[in-house]
Scaffold this motif. Structure first.
Motif, short mmCIF file in Angstrom:
data_model
loop_
_atom_site.label_atom_id
_atom_site.label_comp_id
_atom_site.label_asym_id
_atom_site.label_seq_id
_atom_site.Cartn_x
_atom_site.Cartn_y
_atom_site.Cartn_z
N THR A 161 0.83 -1.20 0.00
CA THR A 161 0.00 0.00 0.00
C THR A 161 0.86 1.25 0.00
O THR A 161 0.47 2.28 -0.55
CB THR A 161 -0.93 0.00 1.22
OG1 THR A 161 -0.14 -0.14 2.42
CG2 THR A 161 -1.91 -1.14 1.14
N ARG A 162 2.04 1.18 0.62
CA ARG A 162 3.04 2.24 0.54
C ARG A 162 4.37 1.56 0.24
O ARG A 162 4.96 0.91 1.11
CB ARG A 162 3.13 3.02 1.86
CG ARG A 162 1.88 3.80 2.19
CD ARG A 162 2.05 4.62 3.44
NE ARG A 162 3.08 5.64 3.27
CZ ARG A 162 3.51 6.42 4.26
NH1 ARG A 162 3.00 6.28 5.48
NH2 ARG A 162 4.43 7.33 4.03
N LYS A 163 4.80 1.65 -1.00
CA LYS A 163 5.95 0.89 -1.45
C LYS A 163 7.18 1.28 -0.64
O LYS A 163 7.52 2.45 -0.51
CB LYS A 163 6.20 1.14 -2.93
CG LYS A 163 7.18 0.15 -3.55
CD LYS A 163 7.20 0.27 -5.05
CE LYS A 163 8.13 -0.76 -5.66
NZ LYS A 163 8.15 -0.67 -7.12
N GLY A 164 7.84 0.26 -0.09
CA GLY A 164 9.02 0.48 0.72
C GLY A 164 8.73 0.64 2.20
O GLY A 164 9.65 0.63 3.02
N ARG A 165 7.43 0.75 2.56
CA ARG A 165 7.10 0.98 3.97
C ARG A 165 6.08 -0.03 4.50
O ARG A 165 6.25 -0.55 5.59
CB ARG A 165 6.55 2.39 4.16
CG ARG A 165 7.57 3.48 3.85
CD ARG A 165 7.06 4.84 4.29
NE ARG A 165 8.04 5.88 4.04
CZ ARG A 165 7.89 7.15 4.43
NH1 ARG A 165 6.79 7.52 5.07
NH2 ARG A 165 8.83 8.04 4.17
N ARG A 166 5.00 -0.26 3.77
CA ARG A 166 3.93 -1.11 4.29
C ARG A 166 3.61 -2.18 3.26
O ARG A 166 3.15 -1.89 2.16
CB ARG A 166 2.68 -0.27 4.58
CG ARG A 166 1.55 -1.06 5.23
CD ARG A 166 0.42 -0.13 5.59
NE ARG A 166 0.84 0.90 6.54
CZ ARG A 166 0.10 1.93 6.91
NH1 ARG A 166 -1.10 2.08 6.39
NH2 ARG A 166 0.56 2.82 7.77
N TYR A 167 3.83 -3.43 3.66
CA TYR A 167 3.63 -4.57 2.75
C TYR A 167 2.66 -5.57 3.39
O TYR A 167 2.58 -5.71 4.61
CB TYR A 167 4.96 -5.28 2.46
CG TYR A 167 5.86 -4.51 1.51
CD1 TYR A 167 5.76 -4.67 0.14
CD2 TYR A 167 6.81 -3.62 2.02
CE1 TYR A 167 6.59 -3.97 -0.72
CE2 TYR A 167 7.63 -2.92 1.16
CZ TYR A 167 7.52 -3.10 -0.22
OH TYR A 167 8.34 -2.40 -1.05
N TYR A 168 1.95 -6.26 2.51
CA TYR A 168 1.04 -7.33 2.91
C TYR A 168 1.37 -8.57 2.07
O TYR A 168 2.16 -8.50 1.13
CB TYR A 168 -0.41 -6.93 2.69
CG TYR A 168 -0.84 -5.69 3.45
CD1 TYR A 168 -1.42 -5.79 4.71
CD2 TYR A 168 -0.66 -4.43 2.91
CE1 TYR A 168 -1.81 -4.66 5.41
CE2 TYR A 168 -1.04 -3.29 3.60
CZ TYR A 168 -1.62 -3.41 4.84
OH TYR A 168 -1.99 -2.29 5.53
N THR A 169 0.73 -9.67 2.42
CA THR A 169 0.87 -10.91 1.67
C THR A 169 -0.49 -11.28 1.09
O THR A 169 -1.45 -11.46 1.84
CB THR A 169 1.39 -12.05 2.55
OG1 THR A 169 2.66 -11.70 3.09
CG2 THR A 169 1.52 -13.33 1.74
N VAL A 170 -0.58 -11.35 -0.22
CA VAL A 170 -1.82 -11.70 -0.88
C VAL A 170 -1.75 -13.16 -1.31
O VAL A 170 -0.71 -13.63 -1.80
CB VAL A 170 -2.09 -10.78 -2.08
CG1 VAL A 170 -1.00 -10.88 -3.13
CG2 VAL A 170 -3.45 -11.08 -2.71
#
Length: 323
Positions: A168-177
């Motif tokens: 959602t914020r590249k380099g800061r907030r990641y999820y696993t889909v």
């Protein structure tokens, strides 16, 4: 006349036998159908016992599916029933016609299902524009509400699961889909991209046979810990992406087009540009970075030769802000 009314009833309400059509009014943009329910009574919602009396009646104005390019309004007279049992906390209720009305609804069920299908296909503003063309005016917010009101579909046990990261914020907030590869439908979204979260999710689903993932080490660790029985494979997109990156790194950078004014072999700037072009013939990194460095050197060489920013931008086909 009675035969015409019966034909209208069969045409407008083929699945509802307990509705009587009283009249039909037509103008340029709209059709109005006056109808009422003919059932003798209705079951009380709380206990299922039929009430013994009619409390009152009123008109409901429901939007219906269009007819002959005109929007249709159903003017339906409904009854409010009264229950004589004083011990019941609910004393009255309004009758609902199965398959046609719902509580507090402003549209018939068939119009609601039609608009929901439009929303599932197009959503938002595009769905609202198409509905207006089809004589079913609706706002984009209502289209979204109809889609959100749908029940969650039943998710079957996936056999082949695709795992990838989502930012959602590249380099800061990641999820696993997680995606069902066989049906191409998303299954779940984990709040991070840690190996422990993926392992816990896979451990709750022992029926997974194949884990299709990218080459991130934390996904490999999570798949090995959570689904040791599953086969881990690389998905097609990441294989092609990695291959294109490798081919891009190995491709020589294209030489910059010579400038007619500044690349004269007899000038000092022209000699410097030829020297820098030779240096960037065999790149050491990504070709995009090398081309950027070459443009940077060319611009500074032209500026050092006395050209203005406007002149450099005109010669190299760039904007002054980029220069």
């Amino acid at each position: 006349m009675e035969e015409v009314v019966l034909r209208l009833k069969e045409l407008l309400f083929p699945a509802n036998a307990d509705i009587a059509v009283l009249s039909v009014g037509v103008d340029i943009e709209r059709e109005r159908v006056d109808a009422q329910c003919t059932m003798a009574g209705a079951a009380f919602p709380g206990c299922g016992v039929c009430p013994t009396g009619v409390h009152s009646s009123y008109l409901r104005f429901l939007a219906d599916v269009p007819s002959a390019g005109r929007s249709v309004v159903l003017q339906l007279r409904v009854r409010r029933f009264r229950r004589r049992n004083t011990k019941c906390p609910r004393r009255t209720f309004v009758e609902q016609i199965p398959g046609l009305t719902r509580k507090y609804g402003q549209r018939t069920e068939r119009l609601r299902s039609t608009l929901t299908a439009v929303g599932l296909a197009l959503v938002g503003r595009v769905g609202a524009r198409l509905a207006a063309v089809l004589s079913m005016p609706i706002s984009r917010s209502t289209v979204l509400r109809l889609v959100e009101a749908l029940p969650e579909p039943e998710v079957s046990t996936a056999r082949v699961v695709g795992v990838d990261e989502y930012a959602t914020r590249k380099g800061r907030r990641y999820y696993t889909v997680l995606v069902d590869v066989e049906t191409c439908r998303p299954i779940d979204l984990l709040p991070d991209r840690e190996a422990s979260s993926l392992a816990a999710w896979l451990a709750q689903r022992p029926g997974i046979e194949v884990v299709c993932r990218d080459r991130a080490p934390f996904f490999a660790e999570g798949a090995a810990a959570g689904a040791p029985q599953a086969v881990q494979v690389a998905d097609r997109w990441h294989l092609w992406h990695n291959l294109s990156e490798a081919a891009e790194r190995g491709r020589p950078a294209p030489p910059l087009p010579p400038s007619p004014r500044s690349c004269d072999p007899g000038t000092r700037a022209g000699a410097r540009l030829r020297k820098e072009a030779v240096q960037f013939t065999l790149p050491t990194g990504h070709s995009f970075a090398e081309r950027t460095r070459a443009k940077h050197a060319t611009i500074h060489a032209l500026l050092a030769a006395g050209h203005s920013k406007r002149s450099v931008a005109r010669q190299l086909g760039m904007s002054q802000n980029t220069v």
